[in-house]
Design a protein around this motif. Structure first.
Motif, PDB file in Angstrom:
ATOM      1  N   LEU A   1       0.833  -1.204   0.000  1.00 56.69           N
ATOM      2  CA  LEU A   1       0.000   0.000   0.000  1.00 56.69           C
ATOM      3  C   LEU A   1       0.865   1.250   0.000  1.00 56.69           C
ATOM      4  O   LEU A   1       0.608   2.206  -0.755  1.00 56.69           O
ATOM      5  CB  LEU A   1      -0.937  -0.011   1.218  1.00 56.69           C
ATOM      6  N   LYS A   2       1.894   1.251   0.830  1.00 56.81           N
ATOM      7  CA  LYS A   2       2.811   2.400   0.869  1.00 56.81           C
ATOM      8  C   LYS A   2       3.492   2.605  -0.476  1.00 56.81           C
ATOM      9  O   LYS A   2       3.664   3.738  -0.939  1.00 56.81           O
ATOM     10  CB  LYS A   2       3.872   2.195   1.963  1.00 56.81           C
ATOM     11  N   GLU A   3       3.858   1.508  -1.124  1.00 56.10           N
ATOM     12  CA  GLU A   3       4.551   1.592  -2.408  1.00 56.10           C
ATOM     13  C   GLU A   3       3.621   2.134  -3.497  1.00 56.10           C
ATOM     14  O   GLU A   3       4.028   2.951  -4.330  1.00 56.10           O
ATOM     15  CB  GLU A   3       5.064   0.202  -2.801  1.00 56.10           C
ATOM     16  N   THR A   4       2.367   1.680  -3.505  1.00 56.47           N
ATOM     17  CA  THR A   4       1.431   2.160  -4.532  1.00 56.47           C
ATOM     18  C   THR A   4       1.148   3.647  -4.361  1.00 56.47           C
ATOM     19  O   THR A   4       1.062   4.389  -5.343  1.00 56.47           O
ATOM     20  CB  THR A   4       0.100   1.378  -4.488  1.00 56.47           C
TER      21      THR A   4
ATOM     22  N   TYR B   1      -3.170   5.248  -7.475  1.00 50.88           N
ATOM     23  CA  TYR B   1      -4.261   5.441  -6.521  1.00 50.88           C
ATOM     24  C   TYR B   1      -5.412   4.458  -6.713  1.00 50.88           C
ATOM     25  O   TYR B   1      -6.068   4.073  -5.742  1.00 50.88           O
ATOM     26  CB  TYR B   1      -4.759   6.886  -6.584  1.00 50.88           C
ATOM     27  N   ASN B   2      -5.676   4.030  -7.948  1.00 58.11           N
ATOM     28  CA  ASN B   2      -6.740   3.041  -8.148  1.00 58.11           C
ATOM     29  C   ASN B   2      -6.394   1.723  -7.472  1.00 58.11           C
ATOM     30  O   ASN B   2      -7.234   1.100  -6.812  1.00 58.11           O
ATOM     31  CB  ASN B   2      -6.975   2.807  -9.647  1.00 58.11           C
ATOM     32  N   GLU B   3      -5.144   1.310  -7.636  1.00 57.88           N
ATOM     33  CA  GLU B   3      -4.710   0.064  -7.004  1.00 57.88           C
ATOM     34  C   GLU B   3      -4.705   0.200  -5.488  1.00 57.88           C
ATOM     35  O   GLU B   3      -5.013  -0.753  -4.765  1.00 57.88           O
ATOM     36  CB  GLU B   3      -3.325  -0.328  -7.524  1.00 57.88           C
ATOM     37  N   ALA B   4      -4.366   1.384  -4.998  1.00 61.61           N
ATOM     38  CA  ALA B   4      -4.370   1.614  -3.547  1.00 61.61           C
ATOM     39  C   ALA B   4      -5.780   1.463  -2.972  1.00 61.61           C
ATOM     40  O   ALA B   4      -5.958   0.939  -1.869  1.00 61.61           O
ATOM     41  CB  ALA B   4      -3.812   2.999  -3.232  1.00 61.61           C
ATOM     42  N   VAL B   5      -6.803   1.904  -3.720  1.00 60.42           N
ATOM     43  CA  VAL B   5      -8.195   1.732  -3.277  1.00 60.42           C
ATOM     44  C   VAL B   5      -8.493   0.248  -3.098  1.00 60.42           C
ATOM     45  O   VAL B   5      -9.085  -0.167  -2.087  1.00 60.42           O
ATOM     46  CB  VAL B   5      -9.180   2.350  -4.300  1.00 60.42           C
ATOM     47  N   TYR B   6      -8.075  -0.565  -4.066  1.00 61.68           N
ATOM     48  CA  TYR B   6      -8.340  -2.010  -3.990  1.00 61.68           C
ATOM     49  C   TYR B   6      -7.635  -2.638  -2.781  1.00 61.68           C
ATOM     50  O   TYR B   6      -8.198  -3.524  -2.125  1.00 61.68           O
ATOM     51  CB  TYR B   6      -7.873  -2.705  -5.273  1.00 61.68           C
ATOM     52  N   LEU B   7      -6.426  -2.187  -2.491  1.00 66.56           N
ATOM     53  CA  LEU B   7      -5.682  -2.753  -1.360  1.00 66.56           C
ATOM     54  C   LEU B   7      -6.347  -2.402  -0.031  1.00 66.56           C
ATOM     55  O   LEU B   7      -6.476  -3.265   0.859  1.00 66.56           O
ATOM     56  CB  LEU B   7      -4.239  -2.239  -1.377  1.00 66.56           C
ATOM     57  N   VAL B   8      -6.773  -1.154   0.132  1.00 66.19           N
ATOM     58  CA  VAL B   8      -7.437  -0.751   1.382  1.00 66.19           C
ATOM     59  C   VAL B   8      -8.761  -1.499   1.529  1.00 66.19           C
ATOM     60  O   VAL B   8      -9.112  -1.962   2.623  1.00 66.19           O
ATOM     61  CB  VAL B   8      -7.668   0.775   1.412  1.00 66.19           C
TER      62      VAL B   8
END
Length: 736
Positions: free
Chosen positions: A113-116, A122-129
């Motif tokens: 998450l930190k890396e994304t 940001y789209n991938e970060a939404v999926y991770l959260v």
């Protein structure tokens, strides 16, 4: 001999056995990846039994392949968001069997998450959260630590001097997770969640929304309002809360394993502080939620959820995820969309068509290239020939009826889609149903739309085909036959000179001889150009040394090919690439009085957009070359310092290389500055000319961030017409 043969065979056997041993781990890793990626797809067994079996396989392989399994699970959380709850259940089962592995997975997810976020993904970060939040339902992550993470996210709204889009994104992440985990968090931490939602409500009430009008597909609010995405999601979450967090659409396979999962030990998320704002950060831009259908449009079968029901958000979000994952493979994408889980409970075809058009019409630009949506809809029609074409035809009819209030950019995309779509189905359409466009002014949206569709269709076919497929009543809207118009066919002024130049070309005269002839011709032009600029490149360069020459050659191209817009676009593109004309000259020509009557034709804007893209790519290319040269010099200097104790001749060679690199950097720096100056000039010309034309039009009717400061000081001043100024301010609001 027999011993040697036996010995050889032994060696061969030994080598083969050795190869098998070294390749065996790779085969097992590939098998693990295949098993994990394919779980949840069509199978003769139930999803629950497949998950339980896979959890057993992975548990057995953890001692030897733990890192590989961690990497695969972290990857699928990011790149297969449509199967979110399938993988959270799998992680929950593994955590119940191996607590340490569960902890390592959570830590790996936080690192990812930190890396994304660091890389602006940001789209991938939404999926991770969202994945982390669903792990609360699987008893992998403790609810209080998830609430703490959400609180840290919402604290971003209190930051000062940061773009609004940054705060918007962190608020959106929290709201988008609540359909999955809201119920669980409210049961455990209701006071904290009420406080969190109160903070979100306060932030949403104070948000600036000057950008909304610019992003709306239609200016009219009926029959469906075009809501800003955060406002719409907030309304959906409010209704979900009112319904006691009960939703009926998310696939939750972990419920079947509740007795196992509830016995597992939970992990606390490590403290997560959102990374600070960086000047170069590219946050997702705001958008408007596209609405085209409601429950009245799908009279048969399941009822479409209301626009403010959370089920509508979940369905649309999952369909967007499928397109995001598979957009490069249209056949796979279409098949995945049509096999959407729970498809029997919803009017799936209507949802799919609405989501695809929503992406196609997304402003300012769609998430993917326009042609992808065309090919995807064609593939869907092939897979569902009995139902989807009817829904698509219904949607097309609705879009046609609402052309009067539709955004011009969206009309342009609709024209490109519809013409391409028709070309794949023999141009069959019930044109008589659109005969109302024949009684309207030809400059009105409906007749304009039909005419532009036919013009684009002709690019994919031929003129006579358009004549044959259209009813006779539509003759006025059929484009003219795309023929070259030769100015000197009769014995008018300039006819003798044209014969002389034509004969010189036929006799393969040299460039110098042709230029000598042209010197004696008043106001020479290139109507003898036969579409081969390279052959006469030198002549054309001489004739276009001055700005007047550049404008004149563009004017001649238009006059000769005015009935063939595609050819005009091709020739202008070619002349830019061969540096016969520059981008600013093209902009000046397009906004000149000679082209004023074509101002609303789409080919004019097609050429302008292409010109801007070329200019931007040119600047980016030189900037990239400059950065590469600087990096190379830095590495060279670092290497020389490291090898400073080596021989003198090596030092001399490295110094020579550095000198050459420094000279190259100086040259590239000059080219970058020159290109940026051209780019700035292009934007100024476009805005200046556009404002002049638009101001004149408004008077008659009585009605790039890099240069923003210059644009505001020179062009978009307080004295400007308020209609133009309002549009510019909406554009600026997209990034703030």
């Amino acid at each position: 001999m027999s011993r040697r043969r036996h010995s050889d065979s032994d060696n061969e056997g030994g080598q083969a056995h050795k190869r098998r041993r070294t390749s065996e781990p790779i085969e097992i890793e590939d098998r693990l990846e295949s098993l994990i990626c394919r779980v949840g797809e069509k199978s003769t067994s139930s999803l629950e039994s497949n998950l339980e079996g896979l959890a057993g396989v992975l548990e057995a392989d953890l001692p030897n392949y733990k890192n590989k399994i961690l990497r695969i699970l972290c990857s699928v959380a990011r790149i297969l968001p449509e199967k979110l709850s399938v993988y959270t259940t799998l992680v929950g089962l593994l955590n119940a069997r191996n607590y340490n592995f569960g902890g390592e997975f959570v830590e790996a997810m936080i690192r990812q998450l930190k890396e994304t976020l660091k890389n602006n993904l940001y789209n991938e970060a939404v999926y991770l959260v969202r994945f982390l939040s669903d792990l609360v339902n699987c008893h992998v992550i403790a609810a209080p630590s998830m609430v703490a993470m959400f609180e840290n996210f919402i604290s971003v709204t209190q930051e000062e001097d940061v773009p609004q889009v940054r705060s918007d994104w962190f608020v959106y992440v929290v709201l988008s997770c609540l359909p999955w985990v809201g119920k669980e968090l409210y049961e455990k931490k209701d006071v904290e969640m009420d406080r969190l939602l109160g903070q979100i409500e306060g932030y949403l009430k104070g948000r600036a929304k000057a950008h909304v009008t610019m992003l709306q597909v239609w200016t009219a609010e009926k029959p469906h309002p075009q809501e800003e995405y955060l406002d719409c999601l907030w309304a959906q979450i409010q209704k979900l809360k009112k319904d006691r967090w009960q939703e009926r659409h998310i696939l939750r396979p972990y419920i079947a394993f509740d007795s196992v999962l509830c016995e597992a030990l939970q992990h606390n998320l490590p403290p997560f502080t959102p990374p600070g704002h960086m000047p170069g950060a590219q946050y997702p831009m705001p958008r408007v939620i596209f609405r085209m259908f409601d429950y009245t449009d799908a009279p048969e079968g399941p009822v479409m959820p209301g626009s403010h029901s959370v089920e509508r958000y979940v369905i649309e979000e999952n369909l967007h995820c499928i397109i995001h994952t598979h957009w490069k493979e249209r056949k796979t994408c279409a098949a995945q969309l049509l096999s959407y889980p729970g498809k029997n409970k919803i009017p799936l075809n209507y949802h799919i068509v609405e989501v695809i058009f929503g992406e196609l019409f997304q402003l300012p630009t769609p998430p993917h290239i326009d042609v992808m949506y065309t090919t995807l809809l064609i593939e869907l029609c092939k897979l569902q020939p009995g139902s989807l074409p009817q829904v698509l035809a219904q949607a097309t009819e609705m879009l046609y009826m609402r052309l009067e209030t539709m955004n011009t950019s969206c009309i342009d995309r609709l024209i490109n889609w519809f013409s391409h779509h028709l070309s794949n189905f023999q141009f069959r359409w019930s044109w008589d149903d659109w005969s109302d466009c024949l009684t309207a002014d030809l400059e009105k949206p409906k007749p304009k739309f039909v005419k532009e569709v036919l013009e684009k269709s002709m690019r994919l076919s031929y003129h006579q085909r358009m004549v044959d497929i259209m009813p006779a009543a539509f003759a006025a809207l059929i484009p003219a036959e795309p023929l070259f118009k030769y100015k000197y066919e009769d014995e008018s002024a300039g006819y003798p000179a044209s014969i002389t130049v034509g004969n010189a070309i036929k006799n393969r005269a040299s460039n110098e001889e042709i230029l000598t002839i042209l010197k004696d011709v008043p106001n020479p032009n290139q109507e003898d150009d036969d579409g081969e600029p390279p052959r006469f490149h030198e002549i054309l360069k001489v004739l276009t040394e001055r700005d007047e020459g550049k404008l004149h050659i563009l004017k001649v191209v238009y006059e000769a090919w005015r009935n063939h817009p595609q050819m005009i676009a091709v020739l202008v593109d070619k002349m830019i690439r061969t540096q016969i004309v520059d981008c600013a000259a093209v902009a000046n020509w397009l906004f000149s009085q000679d082209m004023a009557h074509e101002f609303s034709r789409l080919f004019v804007w097609e050429i302008l957009h292409s010109t801007i893209r070329k200019m931007n790519k040119h600047v980016q290319k030189i900037q990239h070359e400059l950065e590469e040269a600087k990096d190379k010099l830095e590495k060279q200097q670092h290497k020389r310092q490291k090898d400073s104790g080596d021989e003198e001749d090596m030092d001399k060679n490295s110094e020579d290389e550095e000198g050459q690199l420094e000279e190259q950097i100086d040259r590239l720096q000059e080219k970058v500055e020159s290109a940026q100056s051209e780019q700035k000039n292009l934007f100024l010309v476009i805005f200046q000319r556009f404002i002049m034309l638009l101001t004149e039009h408004l008077a008659r009717c009585e009605t790039g961030t890099q240069y923003m400061g210059t644009l505001e000081n020179l062009l978009f001043t307080a004295e400007l017409d308020p209609h133009i100024l309002a549009m510019y301010q909406q554009f600026c609001a997209l990034q703030h």
